[in-house]
Design a protein around this motif. Structure first.
Motif, PDB file in Angstrom:
ATOM      1  N   ASN A 287       0.812  -1.213   0.000  1.00 14.69           N
ATOM      2  CA  ASN A 287       0.000   0.000   0.000  1.00 14.69           C
ATOM      3  C   ASN A 287       0.849   1.268   0.000  1.00 14.69           C
ATOM      4  O   ASN A 287       0.311   2.368  -0.066  1.00 14.69           O
ATOM      5  N   VAL A 288       2.175   1.151   0.102  1.00 16.83           N
ATOM      6  CA  VAL A 288       3.026   2.333  -0.012  1.00 16.83           C
ATOM      7  C   VAL A 288       3.694   2.419  -1.379  1.00 16.83           C
ATOM      8  O   VAL A 288       4.527   3.299  -1.605  1.00 16.83           O
ATOM      9  N   ASP A 289       3.332   1.551  -2.313  1.00 15.04           N
ATOM     10  CA  ASP A 289       3.920   1.614  -3.654  1.00 15.04           C
ATOM     11  C   ASP A 289       3.638   2.956  -4.321  1.00 15.04           C
ATOM     12  O   ASP A 289       4.460   3.471  -5.097  1.00 15.04           O
ATOM     13  N   LEU A 453       1.058   9.390 -12.048  1.00 12.00           N
ATOM     14  CA  LEU A 453       2.054   8.399 -11.650  1.00 12.00           C
ATOM     15  C   LEU A 453       1.770   7.084 -12.362  1.00 12.00           C
ATOM     16  O   LEU A 453       0.706   6.891 -12.950  1.00 12.00           O
ATOM     17  N   PHE A 454       2.731   6.172 -12.256  1.00 11.60           N
ATOM     18  CA  PHE A 454       2.520   4.816 -12.757  1.00 11.60           C
ATOM     19  C   PHE A 454       3.159   3.854 -11.757  1.00 11.60           C
ATOM     20  O   PHE A 454       4.345   3.965 -11.439  1.00 11.60           O
ATOM     21  N   PHE A 455       2.360   2.923 -11.202  1.00 12.96           N
ATOM     22  CA  PHE A 455       2.889   1.929 -10.272  1.00 12.96           C
ATOM     23  C   PHE A 455       1.973   0.710 -10.266  1.00 12.96           C
ATOM     24  O   PHE A 455       0.807   0.780 -10.637  1.00 12.96           O
ATOM     25  N   ASP A 456       2.534  -0.413  -9.850  1.00 10.44           N
ATOM     26  CA  ASP A 456       1.805  -1.683  -9.792  1.00 10.44           C
ATOM     27  C   ASP A 456       1.144  -2.031 -11.124  1.00 10.44           C
ATOM     28  O   ASP A 456       0.060  -2.618 -11.171  1.00 10.44           O
ATOM     29  N   GLY A 457       1.769  -1.608 -12.232  1.00 13.52           N
ATOM     30  CA  GLY A 457       1.268  -1.938 -13.553  1.00 13.52           C
ATOM     31  C   GLY A 457       0.116  -1.094 -14.032  1.00 13.52           C
ATOM     32  O   GLY A 457      -0.520  -1.426 -15.040  1.00 13.52           O
ATOM     33  N   HIS A 458      -0.195   0.043 -13.342  1.00 19.31           N
ATOM     34  CA  HIS A 458      -1.358   0.859 -13.698  1.00 19.31           C
ATOM     35  C   HIS A 458      -1.008   2.342 -13.714  1.00 19.31           C
ATOM     36  O   HIS A 458      -0.165   2.811 -12.949  1.00 19.31           O
ATOM     37  N   ASP A 459      -1.711   3.076 -14.570  1.00 17.55           N
ATOM     38  CA  ASP A 459      -1.709   4.533 -14.478  1.00 17.55           C
ATOM     39  C   ASP A 459      -2.428   4.933 -13.200  1.00 17.55           C
ATOM     40  O   ASP A 459      -3.282   4.201 -12.687  1.00 17.55           O
ATOM     41  N   ALA A 460      -2.106   6.133 -12.703  1.00 11.81           N
ATOM     42  CA  ALA A 460      -2.779   6.606 -11.494  1.00 11.81           C
ATOM     43  C   ALA A 460      -2.876   8.116 -11.511  1.00 11.81           C
ATOM     44  O   ALA A 460      -1.946   8.819 -11.933  1.00 11.81           O
ATOM     45  N   CYS A 461      -4.018   8.602 -11.055  1.00 12.53           N
ATOM     46  CA  CYS A 461      -4.224  10.034 -10.843  1.00 12.53           C
ATOM     47  C   CYS A 461      -4.174  10.259  -9.337  1.00 12.53           C
ATOM     48  O   CYS A 461      -4.972   9.685  -8.600  1.00 12.53           O
ATOM     49  N   CYS A 462      -3.238  11.086  -8.876  1.00 13.13           N
ATOM     50  CA  CYS A 462      -2.981  11.195  -7.440  1.00 13.13           C
ATOM     51  C   CYS A 462      -3.067  12.636  -6.962  1.00 13.13           C
ATOM     52  O   CYS A 462      -2.739  13.568  -7.692  1.00 13.13           O
TER      53      CYS A 462
END
Length: 687
Positions: A287-289, A453-462
């Motif tokens: 959960n900290v990725d 961002l991009f982590f755990d194989g996914h795009d992310a809006c943060c």
């Protein structure tokens, strides 16, 4: 986690109707006789957590005897008072010692606990059943593992499980005790009451076309005027968790059109990323990725080409002292830390504090996020430490930049550092009493604008929170450390004193900072420093490149052989605000000397003129410092031709073949004194 808040714990008194024998058995269960067989001291810095002490916590039962966990023995530095004075001197602008940091080797030789002190602590620990797993490079921390039963016996405590404020935690019922002669300042790990968390929220989902959302590091570099790159530099990070895969960074680079970070132990150069798994890293904290991705991807965009080293602890508990100490003992000068705990009482973790002090004394800047829960959540550790730069949050959009719900405030549990000046009268809480201790934040940057961002194989809006603001400051500092190195200027060292020196200067503050005057985190953003955004955000190119004005004020001529005083004044450009404690180098052709500016920006030194008469130049030069550019002033300088009288003083006659001594004198016409050291040629004429 840390074993509690300041103060000492006292067990609740209850009416007991047991026999004397029962009372004796109960006393042995709470305070083991074996632990008190030798003289002991109570470690007041790690007392019972407040909910346990005040009876508001619900007891759920004793911790199972076989429960295993890590415990750190925090050893005190040698000559703590002298070390405190030294750090105050090297971090106080205008002090003769300002910026003269120790090397790590000097710290270890002069202030680290001795090998004998470590041996005494480890011998005691092993004798009481603790397993010693290591010792920090500076001897400040002894790492151990234990069980609940062993810890209760060793430290004279009772460990129970409690529930309070919606959380279940382990806690000791009183402050731990160890023999007084062991030089153990505190013990951490008995309690898990305080929780460290990163400050970040993300929505992991494929973003809408064109394939990404929010801002990236290059956008923040542009917004805050970060000019240059991080090539040849290394930026550090700390957290807990596991390494992210190369595929995440490759995908992020593809989406943002940037160069991908290269992950691996062999990635030692530009654009490389090394994960250092302290104690094996934390295999249970995926959960900290998002935090790891935010730190590394955003910082790489702010400082393109930078190499990154990321220390990841085994948990968000005692291993973080290990992580911070490893970073403090490294060769990396800037470390970004986007985590902290927010809790009432503002507890200080002694082991972490000692590591941070070691870092400040050796010229490192640890940037720490203040958290995102607002001022009402209380203080945030370690951002409240006097040895870090505390970074608050703002919102870049909508314009103008404004304060946001980041942590901030003041605590009396940590002394106000000598460099924290010009902040008025901070309050313990909005509308509360005045505070004389450490106030935060020091500075701020964007924390509320969305980022990609991009982590755990996914795009992310943060929404980055102060977790975003912190690596922005850290990465920008790395860029300017490189710039300074390339221009012969020193690195920023421990950055906090420089920030306050510039912020308190009426010339540089409006030049270098964006003073945030709108918004609130519970405290209103106002003109100047405030508990919401500190001094505000920065125009980094201006912050680290303040122009100066130097004026040579010494003599324009001198006679050969004279001893004269060369002098100059050094000010902020466009003002009469002096630069204090800066070195000025003087030269008059073949002669040179150095002087240091006083409270008026004036410097002087003496030289003896040995140059032959002629026309030269007098030069006063400032080589620049961490935040000011170099500047010099060159003025005409003449070594005078002296009006003289030469008089023959030898015999006027002599016999042929008889030797005679010919003599003459050379005098200065202005004072009729003789002139030494000159060659006179005497010869007979034809008559």
């Amino acid at each position: 986690m840390r074993s509690g808040f300041g103060g000492s714990g006292v067990p609740c008194r209850r009416r007991l109707r047991w026999s004397l024998g029962s009372l004796v058995v109960l006393a042995l269960a709470v305070t083991p006789a074996s632990a008190l067989a030798t003289p002991a001291t109570t470690l007041l810095s790690h007392a019972t957590p407040p909910p346990v002490l005040n009876g508001t916590a619900v007891a759920l039962g004793q911790v199972a005897p076989a429960t295993g966990f890590a415990v750190n023995l925090d050893l005190a530095p040698r000559d703590q008072a002298k070390l405190n004075s030294l750090v105050a001197a090297i971090t106080t602008a205008g002090s003769p010692s300002f910026g003269h940091y120790l090397t790590p080797a000097q710290y270890r030789a002069q202030y680290a606990p001795t090998a004998a002190q470590v041996l005494a602590a480890t011998t005691w620990a092993k004798a009481h059943g603790l397993t010693v797993t290591g010792v920090s490079p500076d001897n400040l921390l002894v790492y151990t593992r234990t069980t609940a039963a062993t810890a209760e016996q060793a430290f004279a405590v009772k460990l129970d499980t409690f529930r309070a404020n919606g959380r279940t935690f382990r806690a000791n019922d009183r402050a731990p005790r160890v023999p007084a002669g062991l030089d153990i300042a505190s013990v951490s790990g008995l309690s898990t009451y305080n929780v460290y968390v990163p400050a970040l929220t993300c929505q992991v989902s494929p973003p809408a076309p064109p394939g990404r959302c929010g801002l990236d590091g290059s956008d923040f570099a542009s917004a805050y005027d970060v000019v240059g790159d991080g090539k040849g530099q290394t930026l550090g990070f700390t957290l807990w968790g596991q390494a992210l895969p190369q595929s995440d960074y490759t995908s992020y680079a593809s989406a943002t059109g940037t160069t991908a970070l290269s992950v691996g132990s062999s990635a030692t150069g530009d654009d490389g990323l090394n994960f250092v798994l302290v104690d094996g890293g934390d295999t249970a904290s995926a959960n900290v990725d998002n935090e790891i991705a935010l730190d590394t991807e955003i910082a790489h965009g702010v400082a393109p080409g930078v190499h990154e080293t990321y220390w990841l602890g085994q948990d968000n508990d005692t291993s973080l002292a290990h992580v911070l100490d490893d970073a403090a003992n490294s060769s990396i000068d800037v470390i970004s830390n986007s985590w902290g705990s927010q809790s009432s009482g503002c507890p200080t973790d002694t082991g972490e504090e000692n590591a941070l002090q070691m870092g400040a004394s050796t010229g490192k800047t640890f940037y720490f996020a203040t958290g995102d829960a607002g001022a009402a959540a209380g203080c945030s550790w370690p951002s409240e430490s006097q040895y870090v730069v505390a970074v608050g949050g703002t919102a870049l959009q909508p314009s103008p930049e404004s304060a946001i719900e980041n942590g901030g405030g003041c605590t009396n549990s940590e002394p106000r550092p000598s460099w924290q000046t010009g902040i008025g009268t901070p309050l313990l809480s909005p509308g509360g009493n005045a505070c004389g201790g450490r106030a935060q934040p020091d500075v701020a940057a964007d924390s509320g604008t969305g980022t990609y961002l991009f982590f755990d194989g996914h795009d992310a809006c943060c929404t980055g929170g102060t977790s975003l603001a912190t690596p922005i400051w850290a990465a920008a500092t790395v860029v300017y450390n490189k710039h300074n190195a390339n221009t012969g200027r020193p690195g920023v060292g421990f950055d906090a004193p420089l920030i306050y020196q510039l912020a308190n200067n009426p010339t540089t503050y409006p030049h270098d900072f964006h003073d945030i005057t709108t918004g609130t985190n519970g405290f209103a953003a106002v003109t100047g420093w405030d508990e919401a955004t500190g001094w505000g955000s920065a125009d980094f190119d201006k912050l680290f490149n303040n122009p100066t004005a130097i004026t040579y004020t010494g003599p324009s001529n001198a006679n050969h052989g004279d001893t004269i005083s060369l002098s100059a004044t050094l000010d902020e450009a466009g003002s009469t605000t002096p630069l204090v404690g800066s070195q000025i180098s003087f030269a008059t052709h073949g002669e040179s000397c150095d002087g240091t500016t006083d409270g008026s920006g004036h410097a002087s030194c003496n030289v003896t003129i040995n140059d032959a008469p002629g026309h030269y130049a007098a030069i006063a030069a400032f080589a620049g410092d961490s935040v000011h550019v170099a500047k010099s002033d060159t003025e005409p300088f003449t070594v005078n031709w002296i009006a003289t009288t030469t008089r023959y003083t030898g015999p006027t006659s002599g016999d042929y073949g008889v030797p005679v001594t010919l003599t003459a004198s050379l005098t200065d016409d202005s004072n009729s004194t003789g002139i030494a050291g000159e060659t006179l040629h005497i010869s007979f004429g034809a008559e």
